[in-house]
Motif scaffolding. Sequence first.
Motif, short mmCIF file in Angstrom:
data_model
loop_
_atom_site.label_atom_id
_atom_site.label_comp_id
_atom_site.label_asym_id
_atom_site.label_seq_id
_atom_site.Cartn_x
_atom_site.Cartn_y
_atom_site.Cartn_z
N VAL A 169 -1.35 -14.22 -46.42
CA VAL A 169 -1.26 -14.23 -44.76
C VAL A 169 -2.15 -15.65 -44.42
O VAL A 169 -3.29 -15.76 -44.78
N LEU A 182 7.79 -4.39 -52.50
CA LEU A 182 7.07 -4.17 -51.29
C LEU A 182 5.53 -4.07 -51.45
O LEU A 182 4.68 -4.42 -50.69
N SER A 197 4.01 -6.05 -53.71
CA SER A 197 3.40 -7.35 -54.20
C SER A 197 2.23 -7.91 -53.44
O SER A 197 2.19 -7.49 -52.27
N GLU A 212 3.06 -14.61 -42.84
CA GLU A 212 2.89 -13.95 -44.01
C GLU A 212 3.93 -14.06 -44.97
O GLU A 212 5.37 -14.21 -44.56
N PHE A 213 3.59 -14.05 -46.08
CA PHE A 213 4.53 -14.28 -47.32
C PHE A 213 4.20 -13.18 -48.31
O PHE A 213 3.06 -12.75 -48.60
N SER A 214 5.11 -12.89 -49.21
CA SER A 214 4.97 -12.07 -50.40
C SER A 214 4.97 -12.90 -51.57
O SER A 214 6.05 -13.68 -51.58
N ILE A 237 7.99 -13.46 -44.90
CA ILE A 237 8.01 -12.08 -44.45
C ILE A 237 8.34 -12.38 -42.98
O ILE A 237 9.15 -11.89 -42.30
N ARG A 257 0.16 -10.31 -50.90
CA ARG A 257 0.71 -11.13 -49.97
C ARG A 257 -0.21 -12.13 -49.58
O ARG A 257 -1.31 -12.27 -49.80
N MET A 272 7.46 -16.86 -53.69
CA MET A 272 6.92 -16.49 -52.61
C MET A 272 8.06 -16.19 -51.59
O MET A 272 9.01 -17.16 -51.66
N THR A 273 8.02 -15.33 -50.79
CA THR A 273 9.16 -14.64 -49.89
C THR A 273 8.46 -14.73 -48.64
O THR A 273 7.74 -14.11 -48.51
#
Length: 74
Positions: A21, A15, A17, A8-10, A68, A19, A65-66
Motif C-alpha cells: 500500500v 486474497l 497474499s 494498493e497492490f496484491s 487492487i 499487500r 503484483m496485481t
Amino acid sequence: MPSITRVEFSVGPSLKSLRVVVLIEFPDEMLPQIKKGKTSSEVQAYRIALEAIRALHLGSVRGDMTFISSTPAK
C-alpha cells in the motif's frame, strides 16, 4: 488541504497474499494541474506508486503484483 490517495497492490494471486500500500500526498497546488490534464488524482497516484516501487527495487516482485485499487484516503 492536501489530497491523499491510497494505492494498493496484491503481491500474490490469493486474497490472503501480502499487500503493498502506497499513500500519495498531492499538495493543493498540484490538484488544479491534475484536473487541467483531464485525469484524476487516482490515476496519477497509480503512476507515482509504480515509480516508487521501481525506485525501491521491488521490480522483481512487481511482475507478480496485481493492482487492487486507487482511492482517496480518509
